[in-house]
Every structure is written in structure tokens, then in C-alpha cells.
Scaffold this motif. Structure first.
Motif, PDB file in Angstrom:
ATOM      1  N   GLU A 346       0.849  -1.187   0.000  1.00 22.72           N
ATOM      2  CA  GLU A 346       0.000   0.000   0.000  1.00 22.72           C
ATOM      3  C   GLU A 346       0.892   1.247   0.000  1.00 22.72           C
ATOM      4  N   ASP A 347       0.650   2.127  -0.931  1.00 22.71           N
ATOM      5  CA  ASP A 347       1.449   3.361  -1.010  1.00 22.71           C
ATOM      6  C   ASP A 347       0.903   4.349   0.020  1.00 22.71           C
ATOM      7  N   LYS A 348       1.391   4.221   1.269  1.00 18.81           N
ATOM      8  CA  LYS A 348       0.776   4.962   2.372  1.00 18.81           C
ATOM      9  C   LYS A 348       0.999   6.470   2.295  1.00 18.81           C
ATOM     10  N   ASP A 359       9.959  -0.769  10.052  1.00 19.51           N
ATOM     11  CA  ASP A 359       9.476   0.474  10.665  1.00 19.51           C
ATOM     12  C   ASP A 359       9.347   0.353  12.190  1.00 19.51           C
ATOM     13  N   LYS A 360       9.863  -0.773  12.758  1.00 24.03           N
ATOM     14  CA  LYS A 360       9.924  -0.892  14.225  1.00 24.03           C
ATOM     15  C   LYS A 360      11.271  -0.356  14.744  1.00 24.03           C
ATOM     16  N   ASP A 361      12.196  -0.085  13.802  1.00 23.60           N
ATOM     17  CA  ASP A 361      13.543   0.338  14.186  1.00 23.60           C
ATOM     18  C   ASP A 361      13.658   1.860  14.023  1.00 23.60           C
ATOM     19  N   ALA A 362      13.853   2.570  15.151  1.00 25.47           N
ATOM     20  CA  ALA A 362      13.787   4.041  15.159  1.00 25.47           C
ATOM     21  C   ALA A 362      14.798   4.680  14.208  1.00 25.47           C
ATOM     22  N   ALA A 371      15.015  10.500   3.775  1.00 25.31           N
ATOM     23  CA  ALA A 371      15.128  10.222   2.346  1.00 25.31           C
ATOM     24  C   ALA A 371      13.800  10.437   1.622  1.00 25.31           C
ATOM     25  N   GLY A 372      12.724  10.725   2.399  1.00 27.23           N
ATOM     26  CA  GLY A 372      11.426  10.973   1.797  1.00 27.23           C
ATOM     27  C   GLY A 372      10.638   9.720   1.444  1.00 27.23           C
ATOM     28  N   TRP A 373      10.932   8.564   2.089  1.00 25.96           N
ATOM     29  CA  TRP A 373      10.176   7.334   1.798  1.00 25.96           C
ATOM     30  C   TRP A 373       8.961   7.179   2.699  1.00 25.96           C
ATOM     31  N   GLY A 374       8.780   8.114   3.620  1.00 22.06           N
ATOM     32  CA  GLY A 374       7.692   8.001   4.586  1.00 22.06           C
ATOM     33  C   GLY A 374       8.181   7.298   5.844  1.00 22.06           C
ATOM     34  N   SER A 375       7.274   7.196   6.843  1.00 14.84           N
ATOM     35  CA  SER A 375       7.697   6.620   8.113  1.00 14.84           C
ATOM     36  C   SER A 375       7.174   5.207   8.293  1.00 14.84           C
ATOM     37  N   GLU A 376       6.440   4.680   7.302  1.00 11.80           N
ATOM     38  CA  GLU A 376       5.873   3.345   7.454  1.00 11.80           C
ATOM     39  C   GLU A 376       6.337   2.404   6.344  1.00 11.80           C
TER      40      GLU A 376
END
Lengths: 594, 95
Positions: A346-348, A359-362, A371-376
Motif C-alpha cells: 500500500e502506497d501509504k 518500521d519498528k527500528d527508530a 530520504a522521503g520514503w515516509g515513516s511506514e
């Protein structure tokens, strides 16, 4: 020709072969029905044992579990092969010398107690049924995917096929059918692995390619993999992260369970001599090792391929775009598997790209945001059980390889289901009906009751397979724990010690009941969801997960049996003689019936 | 006559006991190797072996994923060969 037709051709041709062999080898007498007239060569027997043994869990599920966890799941590799050492050294030759047809017959005679025999039958039915439910679930998923029908329809077709050759062929049908199934499943497993190993490392042997160099980067494959997954915030593939105590216990449970599963032990009744029983276990492990040495390579190489597909420009470049997934033929497998609901993305953040990272690793999330890939993580779902089946599509292999893998996955699931059903049916007809309830039953009547028991068992397993108590792999691991805690200690004490009837019965009951309760406390009572008091993430006893509890159950079994045996009357002289005679090969004739 | 029979029965019993003791010794040695390569080299002793590198990783990883399986195979075939030899030494093989 489209992929659906190719799959249908491969699956259809392999089934025609199995059913043809079953009809050709139709069983006549009772002795032939159970043990194929004892005329089976050790190599043939080893191959059939391997097919019997390697189920949907080994073929479909194991490499996927290793791929996404790495070193920590080595327990499956060591556990499911190390058990054969126990089987070969501690059980197989003595049980063959004893010369009866079933495991519970040995326990009943050795512990001179009809109660012990009935308790053994109960342990056997509990472990085998738990195991066969997992297999029927696997049959349903594989049929559903490759014949493009629903899970329910796939399961019903599978049940009919198992019924046809197991009920009408008996073990002889099963033995030679399983040789054919072994050949199909090992080709289906190794051929795609060879292609992939050549692509990635240039080495045609996957087991060696795993420790070879990655052809496109020149560094060792495992180093490349460690680096690429840790850049995305995942655990290093080759590093040890699991709780060590639980890992040891889980490995031990799988080993003991392997040596306690009735459908595997029964195989060693079908060789002509004691010496052959010793060789047979070795041959079985040779054929099993062909798959088990390939599996870690399949896992590591698939993980690398998948990660590189999600990051076509490297982990420091741009993630794969949605447009590429939808239009590029190399990504067609993603759309196919998305339909099953087992793969999802899914492109969140709406940037037109699918970013795959932990995305569990801070630290990784901070890097991804910068880098602009989002946080999820946007590869939202990747079911581990689809890895082996999807592997040839991921590596872009020809259509016939995909068809072959379909046939192989079904062979693995069906052959194990048939072997387990045979163990259940002989427990009911031979041990309960003939041994206890109706001792005067005719040979014809016994054969009929075996077939009825098999039909009933298929119906029950199919029903439970439609409403499974959990994931197939979980169910299978639980079956091993139950066999480890109940059957293995009783057999071993029967040969190596002078434990008496009361000790054996108390030990088996204690091992089975404590293990069952521990499992039910974590997985729900009778596997009903929501009735559990604990979870495997936070188990009752420190770090001991319910899947690892079989080894503890076995220790309880041994301890209770020795204590009770010490406090009650010693074994009679004739049983002492029986133990002595089982220990020596001399005079092992053909099996005798009751 | 009766005396002779009981004597030969006694010696057969003695040889059976010797055969069993030899078998148990072979089993114990094999099981020690079995445990050392899997639980030892594969899991508990892996840190101690980390200095020995094998194809991009260390020896412990190789034992956990492949080496132990190969040793298991060797053990079973060794046991079958050794026991068939022992059967003949004690004259307890099948006819």
C-alpha cells in the motif's frame, strides 16, 4: 499455453501416476495392508519414509521461516534431521526385532498391560490427528492457489485423492506411491533452487552456492545479504538473536518428536531384517538431507531476491514504484499472490513508491523520513508460507518449473496425510478393535474396520482442516511436542530399562496431559481462539514457548515413570526375557500376529 | 547332558550381556557427538567458533544449517556398519 493449464497438466499427470501405482499394488492380506509383506528394500523404504516425513511444513513452510528470520530458525533444520539419529540408535532395530505391526502393540506387550496399549493408542491418535489437520490445511491452500479454486473446494478435492489411494491401496500402495511422490517433490524443490543458485552465485549446487560469492557484487552471498537487510533495519541474517535456552529446548523437542511419531516408526516394521532397519534410517536421512541441505539456500537466496526487487536501485537509491509493480512482467507474481490475500502492499504516503524497511527500528525510520520514503513500511504483508511456492515466479523461471513446484507441494502434503491416516486406522482397527474390543474379528472384518477408520479419519481431518485451530506450521510443531512427551519415552524405557507397567502408564499420561494443558493454556482450550490465558510472546514458564514444551513433557514422563516403577512391583520374569530378546538381533523371524 | 545345556545357556547369556554393554557404549559415544555438533557447535559454542570463517559467515552458522545434518548422516551409517560387525563378533546376527 497459460500458467493455469500448465499447473493443471503437471498436477494431473502426477496424480494419475500415484493413483495408477495404488491400483497396481492393491493390498490383499492383512499383513500386506499394514506392512507391505515386509518385502521392502532399505533404499526403497528410506525413500518412502522421506516422502512420508517431509510434509507441507518442510516443503512449503520451512524455507520461508528461515528466509525471514535467518540463523535463529536453524532449529527446524537440526531438529527435523537430528531425530533420525535417535530413531536409528535407540528405537528402529529393537522394534523390528520385536516383530509386531504397530507401536502400541509393542507398548502393550512390553508393559504387559492392555491399559498401557490403550493409553498408547490415545497418545498416538492425539499426536497424529493434530499433525494431519495441519496437512489438510496445507492441501487446501496449495490446491486453492494452483487450481484457482476456493480453499474449501481445494481441500475437498485433496481429501478425495487421499481417500482413493490410502483406503484402497493400504501401505503397499502407499509405499510405492510415496516413492513416486518423493521423486516428484525432490525435483520440484531442487530444480528451481539450482536455477536460482546459478543466477546468483554461478554454482549449480544450491547448498554450496549459499556459502559462495554473490556473482554481481563479488562479495560472499551471506555477507551481501547481512549488509542489505541491516541497511533496511532488519536483524542481520546470520546473527544469533533468539533466546538461547528456548532455541535449545525447541530443537530438542523437534528431535524427540521425530523419533516418537508413529507413522515414521511404523516404517521400520516393513524391512526384512534388523540390520536393514539400521540402514533404513540412514537411507531415509539421505533422501531427507537432499531437501534439508537445499532449504537454507532457498531461504537466503529468496530473501536476497525479494529485497533486491523492492530496491531495484540498491538500498540507497529509490524504492520500486507502484507503476513498475503494475506494468513490469517481472513483478506479475505480486499481483497473482495479492489475490490470495497472503501478500499486500500500500502506497501509504502517496509518493508512487513502495518502500520496504523495518518500521519498528527508530534509526531506520529516521533515515527513511530523511530520504522521503515516509515513516511506514509499505510492503504491508508477506506471508511466510507463500515463499517456496512463489519462489520460481519471483526468480522469473519458466512456466513448467512453476507447474512442477505446484505438483511437488501437493505431493509433500498428500503423502504425509496418507501415512498419518494409515497410522490412525491401524491404531483403531488393530489395537482397539482386534486387540481389545472384538478379539475374534475375522481378517476380512479387520481390513474392513481399518478402511472405515481411515474414511472416518479423513472426514474428521477435512472438517477440522476447513476450520483449523491455527496456522499449519504451528499445528505441526505442537504435534511433535505431543509425540515427544508421550510415545518416545515409553518406547525408549521399554527397550533400555526395566520400568514396569504402572510406571509406563503413569509416565505417558503425565507427559501427555501436562503438555496438552501447557499447549491449551497458550493456544486456547481445544484450540478455540480467545480461551488462552498466556501467549508465546509472554509464556507461563519464563521463556519456554508452548512449541518448545515437548522436551519438558518428555522429562516429566521419564521422571514419573521411574518414580512410580520404583515404588511398585518389578517386572515378571517373562517380560525380563522379552526385553533381553529384543536387544539381540538373533532369531528375528517374520512378524507374528496376535 | 542337562549340565552341558545349562552351561551353554549361561555362556550365551554372558555373551548377550557383553554384546549389550558394547552396544550401549557405541550409542553413548555417538550421542555425545550428536549433541556436540548440534547443541554445541550449532548453538551454545557458536561464539567460541566465531573466529573460523566459512563463506561469508562463521563455522557455527555452517554447523547449524548444514554441518550438523552431514554429521548426523555419518553417525547413522557408522552405527549401522559398527553394529552389523558387532553382531558377527558376538555371533548374534540373524540367520
Amino acid at each position: 499455453m497459460d500458467q493455469f493449464t500448465i499447473n493443471l497438466l503437471f498436477v494431473g499427470a502426477s496424480f494419475a501416476l500415484y493413483i495408477g501405482i495404488a491400483i497396481w499394488a492393491r493390498a490383499g492380506s492383512t499383513s500386506e495392508f499394514y506392512a507391505a509383506g515386509r518385502g521392502v528394500h532399505p533404499v526403497t523404504n528410506g525413500m518412502a519414509t522421506a516422502a512420508d516425513w517431509m510434509s507441507a511444513a518442510s516443503f512449503i513452510s520451512m524455507a520461508g521461516l528461515i528466509a525471514f528470520t535467518g540463523y535463529d530458525n536453524s532449529s527446524f533444520l537440526m531438529g527435523w534431521t537430528g531425530g533420525y539419529v535417535l530413531l536409528a540408535l535407540l528405537l528402529a532395530p529393537y522394534l523390528r526385532k520385536f516383530g509386531k505391526f504397530t507401536v502400541s502393540e509393542f507398548i502393550g506387550d512390553r508393559f504387559y498391560s492392555p491399559t498401557a496399549r490403550v493409553v498408547a493408542v490415545i497418545c498416538l491418535i492425539v499426536a497424529s490427528t493434530t499433525y494431519v489437520i495441519g496437512q489438510m490445511t496445507g492441501v487446501g491452500v496449495a490446491f486453492g492457489r494452483f487450481l484457482e479454486v476456493s480453499n474449501t473446494t481445494g481441500l475437498l478435492i485433496g481429501a478425495c485423492v487421499v481417500f482413493a489411494y490410502a483406503v484402497f491401496g493400504g501401505m503397499k500402495g502407499v509405499t510405492y506411491t510415496q516413492v513416486a511422490q518423493y521423486v516428484v517433490l525432490i525435483m520440484a524443490y531442487t530444480i528451481p533452487a539450482i536455477f536460482i543458485s546459478l543466477q546468483l552465485t554461478g554454482n549449480p549446487i544450491p547448498a554450496l552456492g549459499l556459502f559462495g560469492d554473490h556473482a554481481s557484487s563479488g562479495t560472499p552471498l551471506l555477507q551481501t545479504l547481512d549488509q542489505i537487510v541491516s541497511e533496511l533495519g532488519f536483524n542481520e541474517y546470520t546473527a544469533h538473536h533468539a533466546d538461547t535456552f528456548n532455541m535449545v529446548l525447541f530443537t530438542l523437542s523437534l528431535m524427540i518428536g521425530t523419533a516418537g511419531l508413529p507413522h515414521v516408526i511404523m516404517r521400520f516394521f516393513t524391512v526384512p531384517k534388523v540390520a536393514d532397519a539400521r540402514w533404513s534410517a540412514g537411507w531415509a536421512l539421505v533422501f531427507i538431507a537432499l531437501l534439508y541441505l537445499t532449504a537454507p539456500a532457498v531461504g537466503a537466496m529468496a530473501r536476497l531476491n525479494i529485497t533486491e526487487m523492492m530496491w531495484p536501485n540498491g538500498t540507497s537509491g529509490e524504492p520500486v514504484s507502484v507503476e513498475m509493480i503494475e506494468s513490469d512482467a517481472r513483478y506479475d507474481w505480486m499481483a497473482t499472490w495479492q489475490q490470495t490475500g497472503l501478500l499486500g502492499w500500500e502506497d501509504k504516503n502517496g509518493d508512487g513508491k513502495i518502500a520496504y524497511f523495518n518500521d519498528k527500528d527508530a534509526d531506520t525510520v529516521a533515515k527513511a523520513e530523511a530520504a522521503g520514503w515516509g515513516s511506514e513500511n509499505e510492503l504491508t504483508k508477506f506471508n511466510r508460507d507463500i515463499l517456496v511456492l512463489a519462489n520460481p515466479e519471483i526468480a522469473n523461471l519458466p512456466g513448467w518449473v512453476i507447474g512442477l513446484v505446484a505438483a511437488g507441494g501437493l505431493a509433500a502434503a498428500l503423502s504425509t496425510a496418507a501415512g498419518l491416516l494409515l497410522a490412525i486406522s491401524s491404531a483403531v482397527s488393530h489395537d482397539l478393535m482386534k486387540g481389545q474390543l472384538t478379539p475374534n474379528i475375522s481378517e476380512k472384518g479387520e481390513l474392513l474396520s481399518a478402511r472405515i477408520a481411515m474414511a472416518v479419519a479423513i472426514a474428521v481431518a477435512t472438517y477440522l482442516g476447513l476450520n483449523p485451530p491455527g496456522f499449519a506450521a504451528q499445528t505441526v510443531a505442537l504435534a511433535f511436542g505431543l509425540a515427544a512427551a508421550s510415545i518416545f519415552p515409553a518406547l525408549m524405557m521399554g527397550i533400555f530399562t526395566k520400568v514396569n507397567n504402572k510406571g509406563a502408564v503413569a509416565g505417558m499420561l503425565a507427559g501427555l496431559i501436562v503438555t496438552l494443558i501447557y499447549i491449551f493454556l497458550h493456544k486456547g482450550w481445544f484450540f478455540i481462539p480467545g480461551t488462552n490465558s498466556f501467549t508465546d510472546a509472554d509464556p507461563l514458564l519464563g521463556t519456554i514457548k508452548s512449541t518448545s514444551f515437548g522436551a519438558i513433557g518428555a522429562m516429566i514422563n521419564f521422571a514419573v515413570a521411574f518414580t512410580v516403577s520404583k515404588m511398585t512391583a518389578p517386572i515378571p520374569a517373562e517380560i525380563e526375557e522379552l526385553v533381553e530378546s529384543v536387544r539381540v538381533p538373533r532369531g528375528a523371524g517374520a512378524a507374528v500376529d496376535h | 547332558m542337562a549340565d552341558q545345556t545349562s552351561q551353554s545357556a549361561r555362556s550365551a547369556e554372558k555373551s548377550d550381556a557383553g554384546y549389550w554393554a558394547a552396544n550401549v557404549r557405541i550409542i553413548l559415544v555417538s550421542l555425545v557427538i550428536w549433541a556436540v555438533v548440534s547443541f554445541g557447535f550449532g548453538i551454545l559454542l557458536r561464539p567460541a567458533l566465531s573466529g573460523i570463517s566459512v563463506g561469508g559467515t562463521d563455522l557455527g552458522f555452517w554447523f547449524a544449517q548444514q554441518g550438523s545434518i552431514l554429521v548426523f548422516l555419518g553417525l547413522i551409517f557408522f552405527y549401522a556398519w559398527r553394529m552389523n560387525k558387532l553382531d558377527r563378533e558376538f555371533g548374534v546376527e540373524e540367520e
